[in-house]
Design a protein around this motif. Structure first.
Motif, PDB file in Angstrom:
ATOM      1  N   ASN A 151     -55.901 -28.135 -45.929  1.00  0.00           N
ATOM      2  CA  ASN A 151     -56.043 -27.267 -47.104  1.00  0.00           C
ATOM      3  C   ASN A 151     -54.900 -26.280 -47.265  1.00  0.00           C
ATOM      4  OD1 ASN A 151     -58.560 -28.249 -48.163  1.00  0.00           O
ATOM      5  ND2 ASN A 151     -59.483 -27.446 -46.299  1.00  0.00           N
ATOM      6  N   ILE A 152     -53.766 -26.582 -46.678  1.00  0.00           N
ATOM      7  CA  ILE A 152     -52.591 -25.724 -46.813  1.00  0.00           C
ATOM      8  C   ILE A 152     -51.927 -25.994 -48.157  1.00  0.00           C
ATOM      9  CG2 ILE A 152     -50.278 -25.293 -45.918  1.00  0.00           C
ATOM     10  CD1 ILE A 152     -51.436 -25.801 -43.144  1.00  0.00           C
ATOM     11  N   ASP A 153     -51.507 -24.925 -48.806  1.00  0.00           N
ATOM     12  CA  ASP A 153     -50.833 -25.039 -50.099  1.00  0.00           C
ATOM     13  C   ASP A 153     -49.548 -24.220 -50.035  1.00  0.00           C
ATOM     14  OD1 ASP A 153     -50.320 -25.592 -52.786  1.00  0.00           O
ATOM     15  OD2 ASP A 153     -51.464 -23.849 -53.460  1.00  0.00           O
ATOM     16  N   VAL A 154     -48.400 -24.880 -50.139  1.00  0.00           N
ATOM     17  CA  VAL A 154     -47.103 -24.212 -50.148  1.00  0.00           C
ATOM     18  C   VAL A 154     -46.448 -24.529 -51.479  1.00  0.00           C
ATOM     19  CG1 VAL A 154     -44.846 -24.023 -49.036  1.00  0.00           C
ATOM     20  CG2 VAL A 154     -46.884 -24.416 -47.644  1.00  0.00           C
ATOM     21  N   LYS A 155     -46.036 -23.482 -52.192  1.00  0.00           N
ATOM     22  CA  LYS A 155     -45.426 -23.709 -53.503  1.00  0.00           C
ATOM     23  C   LYS A 155     -44.444 -22.604 -53.830  1.00  0.00           C
ATOM     24  CE  LYS A 155     -49.453 -21.652 -55.669  1.00  0.00           C
ATOM     25  NZ  LYS A 155     -50.596 -21.895 -56.522  1.00  0.00           N
ATOM     26  N   MET A 156     -43.624 -22.876 -54.824  1.00  0.00           N
ATOM     27  CA  MET A 156     -42.689 -21.885 -55.349  1.00  0.00           C
ATOM     28  C   MET A 156     -43.281 -21.308 -56.626  1.00  0.00           C
ATOM     29  SD  MET A 156     -40.096 -21.839 -53.290  1.00  0.00           S
ATOM     30  CE  MET A 156     -38.857 -20.983 -54.205  1.00  0.00           C
ATOM     31  N   ILE A 157     -43.209 -19.991 -56.737  1.00  0.00           N
ATOM     32  CA  ILE A 157     -43.642 -19.321 -57.962  1.00  0.00           C
ATOM     33  C   ILE A 157     -42.537 -18.380 -58.408  1.00  0.00           C
ATOM     34  CG2 ILE A 157     -46.078 -19.446 -57.316  1.00  0.00           C
ATOM     35  CD1 ILE A 157     -45.837 -16.360 -56.773  1.00  0.00           C
ATOM     36  N   LYS A 158     -42.745 -17.745 -59.530  1.00  0.00           N
ATOM     37  CA  LYS A 158     -41.814 -16.703 -59.951  1.00  0.00           C
ATOM     38  C   LYS A 158     -42.534 -15.367 -59.869  1.00  0.00           C
ATOM     39  CE  LYS A 158     -42.763 -17.070 -64.847  1.00  0.00           C
ATOM     40  NZ  LYS A 158     -42.996 -15.762 -65.366  1.00  0.00           N
TER      41      LYS A 158
END
Length: 90
Positions: A60-67
């Motif tokens: 359930n790991i979530d790695v993402k790029m945001i601004k």
């Protein structure tokens, strides 16, 4: 009286804003050369470090790029966000 045309007009603005935000994220990824493989490599490296201290729910790991706004409150800059559920401390 409910103005139906106004209701649909606002919906278009919301859709427009969502599309605009998605485009900004795509541009951030393109500008920074952030491919899915780079994000996956970051995910693996982060897990290696965290594994020394805690057990995590790897499914359930979530790695993402945001601004996000820069610290000085100016322009938006890319930020790495990792949501890592912790099962227990070691």
């Amino acid at each position: 009286m409910l103005d139906i045309f106004k209701f649909f007009s606002n919906d278009k603005k919301a859709s427009k804003n969502v599309a605009k935000e998605r485009l900004k994220l795509v541009l951030i990824h393109d500008k920074g050369n952030y491919s899915p493989s780079v994000l996956e490599s970051l995910r693996v490296d982060i897990l290696k470090v965290i594994d020394n201290y805690m057990e995590v729910d790897e499914e359930n790991i979530d790695v993402k790029m945001i601004k996000t706004k820069s610290q000085d409150g100016g322009e938006f800059v890319p930020a790495l966000v990792a949501n890592i559920p912790i099962k227990r401390m070691k």
